[in-house]
Design a protein around this motif. Sequence first.
Motif, PDB file in Angstrom:
ATOM      1  N   ASP A  63       0.826  -1.216   0.000  1.00  0.00           N
ATOM      2  CA  ASP A  63       0.000   0.000   0.000  1.00  0.00           C
ATOM      3  C   ASP A  63       0.862   1.269   0.000  1.00  0.00           C
ATOM      4  O   ASP A  63       0.769   2.102   0.890  1.00  0.00           O
ATOM      5  N   HIS A  65       0.754   3.510  -2.453  1.00  0.00           N
ATOM      6  CA  HIS A  65      -0.198   4.561  -2.836  1.00  0.00           C
ATOM      7  C   HIS A  65       0.460   5.848  -3.354  1.00  0.00           C
ATOM      8  O   HIS A  65       0.087   6.955  -2.953  1.00  0.00           O
ATOM      9  N   ASP A  87      -1.139  -2.181  -4.462  1.00  0.00           N
ATOM     10  CA  ASP A  87      -1.559  -0.793  -4.250  1.00  0.00           C
ATOM     11  C   ASP A  87      -0.328   0.120  -4.231  1.00  0.00           C
ATOM     12  O   ASP A  87      -0.091   0.907  -3.317  1.00  0.00           O
ATOM     13  N   GLY A  91      -2.515   4.989  -6.691  1.00  0.00           N
ATOM     14  CA  GLY A  91      -3.820   5.360  -6.128  1.00  0.00           C
ATOM     15  C   GLY A  91      -3.626   6.261  -4.927  1.00  0.00           C
ATOM     16  O   GLY A  91      -2.738   6.022  -4.098  1.00  0.00           O
ATOM     17  N   TYR A  92      -4.424   7.324  -4.832  1.00  0.00           N
ATOM     18  CA  TYR A  92      -4.445   8.307  -3.737  1.00  0.00           C
ATOM     19  C   TYR A  92      -3.336   9.367  -3.830  1.00  0.00           C
ATOM     20  O   TYR A  92      -3.599  10.539  -3.670  1.00  0.00           O
ATOM     21  N   HIS A 104      -6.132  -1.090  -6.543  1.00  0.00           N
ATOM     22  CA  HIS A 104      -5.922   0.211  -7.183  1.00  0.00           C
ATOM     23  C   HIS A 104      -5.068   0.086  -8.446  1.00  0.00           C
ATOM     24  O   HIS A 104      -5.344   0.750  -9.449  1.00  0.00           O
ATOM     25  N   PHE A 116     -15.316   1.522  -5.875  1.00  0.00           N
ATOM     26  CA  PHE A 116     -14.537   2.481  -5.082  1.00  0.00           C
ATOM     27  C   PHE A 116     -15.433   3.582  -4.547  1.00  0.00           C
ATOM     28  O   PHE A 116     -16.427   3.950  -5.184  1.00  0.00           O
ATOM     29  N   ASN A 117     -15.052   4.179  -3.399  1.00  0.00           N
ATOM     30  CA  ASN A 117     -15.735   5.395  -2.966  1.00  0.00           C
ATOM     31  C   ASN A 117     -15.331   6.536  -3.901  1.00  0.00           C
ATOM     32  O   ASN A 117     -14.415   6.399  -4.716  1.00  0.00           O
ATOM     33  N   ALA A 134     -11.608   7.746  -3.897  1.00  0.00           N
ATOM     34  CA  ALA A 134     -10.699   6.762  -4.507  1.00  0.00           C
ATOM     35  C   ALA A 134     -10.892   6.708  -6.020  1.00  0.00           C
ATOM     36  O   ALA A 134      -9.922   6.587  -6.780  1.00  0.00           O
ATOM     37  N   ILE A 183      -8.153   7.464  -8.885  1.00  0.00           N
ATOM     38  CA  ILE A 183      -7.690   6.432  -9.818  1.00  0.00           C
ATOM     39  C   ILE A 183      -7.869   6.897 -11.261  1.00  0.00           C
ATOM     40  O   ILE A 183      -7.057   6.561 -12.132  1.00  0.00           O
ATOM     41  N   GLN A 213       0.044   5.336   3.145  1.00  0.00           N
ATOM     42  CA  GLN A 213      -1.159   5.910   3.754  1.00  0.00           C
ATOM     43  C   GLN A 213      -1.545   5.102   5.004  1.00  0.00           C
ATOM     44  O   GLN A 213      -2.553   4.402   5.036  1.00  0.00           O
ATOM     45  N   LEU A 272      -7.175  13.584   0.847  1.00  0.00           N
ATOM     46  CA  LEU A 272      -6.045  12.669   0.649  1.00  0.00           C
ATOM     47  C   LEU A 272      -4.749  13.257   1.198  1.00  0.00           C
ATOM     48  O   LEU A 272      -3.856  12.511   1.621  1.00  0.00           O
TER      49      LEU A 272
END
Length: 243
Positions: free
Chosen positions: A8, A10, A36, A39-40, A64, A77-78, A81, A85, A190, A235
């Motif tokens: 992660d 990110h 991951d 992403g972010y 991601h 994804f929310n 996110a 992406i 993250q 973020l």
Amino acid sequence: MRVAVLSDLHANLEALEAVLEDARARDATAFLVLGDIVGYGADPQAVLDGVRSLPGATLIAGNHDLAAVGRFDVSLFNSVAATAIRWTAGQLDDATRAELGTWEPRATTPEALLVHGSVRDPAAEYIVNETRAAASFAADDFALCFFGHTHLPVLYAQVDGRVAGRMLADDEEIALPEGRTLLNPGSVGQPRDGDPRASYLLFDPEARTARVRRVAYDIAGAQRKIRAAGLPDVLAERLAEGR
Ligand code: ZN
């Protein structure tokens, strides 16, 4: 031999650089990267280039990474996110996109099974409790599995059929239990356990010991780049909180 386990990331280049410096100072010669990678954060291409150039690295994809090249449904994804992406997809060069098109969220190395999410659903499932961990122990016959996705440094052990989990403290040496183990190194880019420092894990396969390392990095620098890229402000904010 010391193996550094990273998950992660990110797209947080400041965190990756700090972690690699710490790992090299502790003689890590092999790297396992649990996905991951993007992403972010604001440096997806640079972070991918950084992990691809590591000697002795095994890389797997996270949800991601898959979503950035259309291999994971962004509607799951929310909105933050998903926004990130879509921005990320536009930042990657063609060779990187082609390479991401071949990565899987699972791999086997001599040391361990690697999955991003869980053993029974490597791209998507979160191992957040002992019930979920038990399902992963039942899904394959590994002795040791490294996983990511939850951004929390945690160990689940299965000894005599019973599964028990616990969070891992900074720099605590862990002797791997007799029996079977699932280990999460926490998140490089993250963290979500309230400690904003980058998290990764050093593993000694011969001694069968592991140690989570928390590493301070230039959070303000990473935040500035997220804001300059026009990514959602939350973020940037969450990096300072480790949430
Ligand atoms: Zn993640």
